[in-house]
Design a protein around this motif. Structure first.
Motif, PDB file in Angstrom:
ATOM      1  N   GLN A 246      63.712  43.932  39.945  1.00  0.00           N
ATOM      2  CA  GLN A 246      64.242  45.210  40.411  1.00  0.00           C
ATOM      3  C   GLN A 246      65.768  45.160  40.465  1.00  0.00           C
ATOM      4  O   GLN A 246      66.442  46.115  40.056  1.00  0.00           O
ATOM      5  N   ILE A 247      66.326  44.068  40.960  1.00  0.00           N
ATOM      6  CA  ILE A 247      67.786  43.949  41.044  1.00  0.00           C
ATOM      7  C   ILE A 247      68.408  43.840  39.661  1.00  0.00           C
ATOM      8  O   ILE A 247      69.398  44.524  39.338  1.00  0.00           O
ATOM      9  N   LEU A 248      67.859  42.990  38.804  1.00  0.00           N
ATOM     10  CA  LEU A 248      68.402  42.815  37.450  1.00  0.00           C
ATOM     11  C   LEU A 248      68.408  44.131  36.681  1.00  0.00           C
ATOM     12  O   LEU A 248      69.327  44.401  35.894  1.00  0.00           O
ATOM     13  N   SER A 249      67.404  44.966  36.904  1.00  0.00           N
ATOM     14  CA  SER A 249      67.319  46.260  36.203  1.00  0.00           C
ATOM     15  C   SER A 249      68.039  47.369  36.959  1.00  0.00           C
ATOM     16  O   SER A 249      67.931  48.542  36.585  1.00  0.00           O
ATOM     17  N   ASP A 250      68.768  47.019  38.005  1.00  0.00           N
ATOM     18  CA  ASP A 250      69.508  47.984  38.825  1.00  0.00           C
ATOM     19  C   ASP A 250      68.596  49.086  39.357  1.00  0.00           C
ATOM     20  O   ASP A 250      68.975  50.262  39.413  1.00  0.00           O
ATOM     21  N   GLY A 251      67.372  48.690  39.723  1.00  0.00           N
ATOM     22  CA  GLY A 251      66.427  49.632  40.315  1.00  0.00           C
ATOM     23  C   GLY A 251      65.587  50.394  39.310  1.00  0.00           C
ATOM     24  O   GLY A 251      64.724  51.193  39.703  1.00  0.00           O
ATOM     25  N   TYR A 252      65.809  50.168  38.009  1.00  0.00           N
ATOM     26  CA  TYR A 252      65.018  50.889  37.017  1.00  0.00           C
ATOM     27  C   TYR A 252      63.560  50.452  37.065  1.00  0.00           C
ATOM     28  O   TYR A 252      62.647  51.285  36.978  1.00  0.00           O
ATOM     29  N   PHE A 253      63.333  49.151  37.219  1.00  0.00           N
ATOM     30  CA  PHE A 253      61.988  48.631  37.419  1.00  0.00           C
ATOM     31  C   PHE A 253      61.733  48.451  38.915  1.00  0.00           C
ATOM     32  O   PHE A 253      62.667  48.235  39.688  1.00  0.00           O
ATOM     33  N   LEU A 254      60.459  48.486  39.295  1.00  0.00           N
ATOM     34  CA  LEU A 254      60.087  48.467  40.709  1.00  0.00           C
ATOM     35  C   LEU A 254      59.426  47.155  41.121  1.00  0.00           C
ATOM     36  O   LEU A 254      58.548  46.643  40.423  1.00  0.00           O
ATOM     37  N   ALA A 255      59.867  46.627  42.256  1.00  0.00           N
ATOM     38  CA  ALA A 255      59.132  45.557  42.944  1.00  0.00           C
ATOM     39  C   ALA A 255      58.198  46.247  43.923  1.00  0.00           C
ATOM     40  O   ALA A 255      58.636  46.802  44.931  1.00  0.00           O
ATOM     41  N   THR A 256      56.936  46.235  43.614  1.00  0.00           N
ATOM     42  CA  THR A 256      55.973  47.077  44.317  1.00  0.00           C
ATOM     43  C   THR A 256      55.311  46.357  45.482  1.00  0.00           C
ATOM     44  O   THR A 256      54.773  45.266  45.318  1.00  0.00           O
ATOM     45  N   PRO A 257      55.327  46.959  46.681  1.00  0.00           N
ATOM     46  CA  PRO A 257      54.620  46.360  47.825  1.00  0.00           C
ATOM     47  C   PRO A 257      53.117  46.275  47.554  1.00  0.00           C
ATOM     48  O   PRO A 257      52.530  47.129  46.880  1.00  0.00           O
ATOM     49  N   HIS A 258      52.507  45.231  48.087  1.00  0.00           N
ATOM     50  CA  HIS A 258      51.065  45.044  47.938  1.00  0.00           C
ATOM     51  C   HIS A 258      50.550  44.227  49.116  1.00  0.00           C
ATOM     52  O   HIS A 258      51.325  43.642  49.879  1.00  0.00           O
ATOM     53  N   ARG A 259      49.240  44.211  49.270  1.00  0.00           N
ATOM     54  CA  ARG A 259      48.607  43.487  50.368  1.00  0.00           C
ATOM     55  C   ARG A 259      47.182  43.129  49.959  1.00  0.00           C
ATOM     56  O   ARG A 259      46.672  43.636  48.952  1.00  0.00           O
ATOM     57  N   VAL A 260      46.557  42.245  50.742  1.00  0.00           N
ATOM     58  CA  VAL A 260      45.156  41.887  50.514  1.00  0.00           C
ATOM     59  C   VAL A 260      44.383  42.194  51.792  1.00  0.00           C
ATOM     60  O   VAL A 260      44.713  41.682  52.865  1.00  0.00           O
ATOM     61  N   LEU A 261      43.359  43.018  51.661  1.00  0.00           N
ATOM     62  CA  LEU A 261      42.539  43.378  52.815  1.00  0.00           C
ATOM     63  C   LEU A 261      41.678  42.196  53.254  1.00  0.00           C
ATOM     64  O   LEU A 261      41.358  41.313  52.440  1.00  0.00           O
ATOM     65  N   PRO A 262      41.290  42.150  54.526  1.00  0.00           N
ATOM     66  CA  PRO A 262      40.321  41.115  54.945  1.00  0.00           C
ATOM     67  C   PRO A 262      39.069  41.182  54.075  1.00  0.00           C
ATOM     68  O   PRO A 262      38.614  42.264  53.696  1.00  0.00           O
ATOM     69  N   ASN A 263      38.529  40.039  53.748  1.00  0.00           N
ATOM     70  CA  ASN A 263      37.380  39.944  52.844  1.00  0.00           C
ATOM     71  C   ASN A 263      36.095  40.319  53.590  1.00  0.00           C
ATOM     72  O   ASN A 263      35.594  39.557  54.411  1.00  0.00           O
ATOM     73  N   ARG A 264      35.527  41.481  53.277  1.00  0.00           N
ATOM     74  CA  ARG A 264      34.310  41.965  53.947  1.00  0.00           C
ATOM     75  C   ARG A 264      33.039  41.639  53.161  1.00  0.00           C
ATOM     76  O   ARG A 264      31.953  42.085  53.527  1.00  0.00           O
ATOM     77  N   SER A 265      33.166  40.886  52.075  1.00  0.00           N
ATOM     78  CA  SER A 265      31.980  40.512  51.311  1.00  0.00           C
ATOM     79  C   SER A 265      31.293  39.327  51.989  1.00  0.00           C
ATOM     80  O   SER A 265      31.730  38.846  53.030  1.00  0.00           O
ATOM     81  N   ASP A 266      30.226  38.847  51.375  1.00  0.00           N
ATOM     82  CA  ASP A 266      29.505  37.705  51.960  1.00  0.00           C
ATOM     83  C   ASP A 266      29.850  36.394  51.255  1.00  0.00           C
ATOM     84  O   ASP A 266      29.172  35.385  51.450  1.00  0.00           O
ATOM     85  N   THR A 267      30.889  36.406  50.406  1.00  0.00           N
ATOM     86  CA  THR A 267      31.313  35.177  49.735  1.00  0.00           C
ATOM     87  C   THR A 267      32.825  35.144  49.657  1.00  0.00           C
ATOM     88  O   THR A 267      33.486  36.187  49.754  1.00  0.00           O
ATOM     89  N   GLU A 268      33.384  33.964  49.506  1.00  0.00           N
ATOM     90  CA  GLU A 268      34.841  33.853  49.463  1.00  0.00           C
ATOM     91  C   GLU A 268      35.397  34.504  48.210  1.00  0.00           C
ATOM     92  O   GLU A 268      34.758  34.524  47.164  1.00  0.00           O
ATOM     93  N   ARG A 269      36.592  35.059  48.335  1.00  0.00           N
ATOM     94  CA  ARG A 269      37.301  35.641  47.192  1.00  0.00           C
ATOM     95  C   ARG A 269      38.296  34.620  46.673  1.00  0.00           C
ATOM     96  O   ARG A 269      39.025  33.998  47.447  1.00  0.00           O
ATOM     97  N   ILE A 270      38.338  34.436  45.336  1.00  0.00           N
ATOM     98  CA  ILE A 270      39.243  33.475  44.708  1.00  0.00           C
ATOM     99  C   ILE A 270      40.357  34.225  43.978  1.00  0.00           C
ATOM    100  O   ILE A 270      40.110  35.195  43.249  1.00  0.00           O
ATOM    101  N   SER A 271      41.573  33.759  44.194  1.00  0.00           N
ATOM    102  CA  SER A 271      42.742  34.348  43.550  1.00  0.00           C
ATOM    103  C   SER A 271      43.701  33.225  43.155  1.00  0.00           C
ATOM    104  O   SER A 271      43.869  32.256  43.905  1.00  0.00           O
ATOM    105  N   VAL A 272      44.326  33.365  41.977  1.00  0.00           N
ATOM    106  CA  VAL A 272      45.260  32.344  41.489  1.00  0.00           C
ATOM    107  C   VAL A 272      46.531  33.037  41.012  1.00  0.00           C
ATOM    108  O   VAL A 272      46.656  33.396  39.832  1.00  0.00           O
TER     109      VAL A 272
END
Length: 351
Positions: A246-272
């Protein structure tokens, strides 16, 4: 409210077959959203997910033999509750690795970010297949990140190689293997206000996330958090730009906020997720962009932003700041000669 607005879907094969079309599709995605899905050509993506899941099924005794708390360069295994985002505990178990530097790199203490140059505590004693799988996976992921970086430069009307020097001789990448355990419906497995990961923007240049099909990742778009689809699993990477882009592009590109919700399934969630950075000594300042670059996003559009999150001068300073804030105990244990200031600066204590 759970919205399901579609994220752009790109294909890395288009980068090779129709590069100008790939560049334009990427420009649209990163100018307007900052998040996109990418069909990739990594041959062992599912194998990387399987190795990650296998790691978290190992005994706590084995996992603790590569404990994060023992690493001055912030690498290793963390049980649930060790890391925080914006001061709130993350409901996840993880192990973090990063690029390993040649043995002939001098062991410097200053600038402080030189201390991030270390080696990884591999679990060879109880899972020797993880290192070769992850080493090959990160090689391919960084190859794709290089393609995206050069395409981003072209999308800004610059030479594709405009940022090459910032990533030489090797980018400073970091990778996390993450397991989000199932939590009770009322969230009582942890802080009732905690998330899998709290809302944040990434401080790096580009993040590529490999995930299973459980879901839970959300991205902020047009005033709302929307669900990132997980049904394609290992066949796609979830990609987002960080604050450096975002800084290198002087704001032309976006650094987008994101989050991960608590896992409500019955198995673990894998992320890499793999976090792709320039070299630690690189200074991040806006590039000089051509006047003809077309601005299509409403000028008044404002992302959600976290307070007290100023960027430091160099990639290394900013990386060390983020690690020290997320892991204050590790910082204090291994770097007791340093002070983390409120504005994010890390300075030597006065003797």
């Amino acid at each position: 409210k759970r919205l399901s607005r579609e994220l752009p879907l790109l294909d890395i094969r288009q980068y090779y077959s129709h590069p100008s079309l790939f560049v334009e599709n990427l420009r649209q995605a990163c100018h307007k959203t900052g998040f996109f899905l990418l069909k990739h050509d990594i041959p062992l993506a599912q194998q990387q997910i399987d190795e990650t899941r296998r790691f978290f099924k190992q005994s706590i005794k084995d996992k603790q033999t590569i404990s994060y708390s023992e690493s001055p360069s912030f690498r290793g295994y963390m049980p649930i509750g060790v890391e925080n985002t914006a001061g709130r505990v993350d409901l996840r178990e993880q192990v973090e690795f990063a690029v390993e530097y040649p043995d002939d790199v001098e062991n410097k203490l200053f600038p402080p970010y030189e201390r991030l140059k270390g080696v990884n505590p591999w679990p060879d004693a109880f899972q020797p297949t993880l290192k070769p799988t992850m080493t090959e996976y990160t090689h391919h992921a960084c190859r794709i990140a290089d393609c995206i970086r050069r395409s981003l430069c072209a999308a800004l009307g610059l030479e594709a190689e405009a940022l090459d020097d910032m990533f030489r001789p090797i980018p400073h990448w970091a990778i996390k293997l993450v397991a989000y355990p199932p939590v009770n419906d009322d969230g009582t497995s942890g802080d009732s206000q905690s998330f899998g990961v709290g809302a944040h923007t990434d401080t790096n240049f580009l993040t590529l996330v490999l995930q299973d099909t459980i879901g839970g990742l959300q991205v902020y778009s047009e005033g709302e958090f929307i669900d990132v689809p997980a049904d394609l699993g290992a066949d796609v990477l979830v990609c987002n730009l960080g604050e450096q882009a975002q800084i290198l592009s002087d704001g032309y590109f976006l650094a987008t906020p994101h989050r991960v919700l608590p896992n409500r399934s019955d198995t673990e969630r894998i992320s890499v997720p793999i976090f792709y950075n320039p070299t630690l000594s690189s200074v991040i300042t806006p590039l000089e962009l051509p006047d003809a670059l077309e601005w299509e996003r409403p000028k008044e559009y404002q992302h959600w932003e976290r307070s007290h999150n100023a960027m430091m001068a160099t990639v290394g300073d900013n990386t060390f700041k983020s690690l020290a804030r997320s892991h204050p105990e590790v910082f204090q244990r291994h770097h007791s000669d340093l002070n983390l200031m409120e504005d994010g600066q890390i300075i030597a204590k006065k003797s």
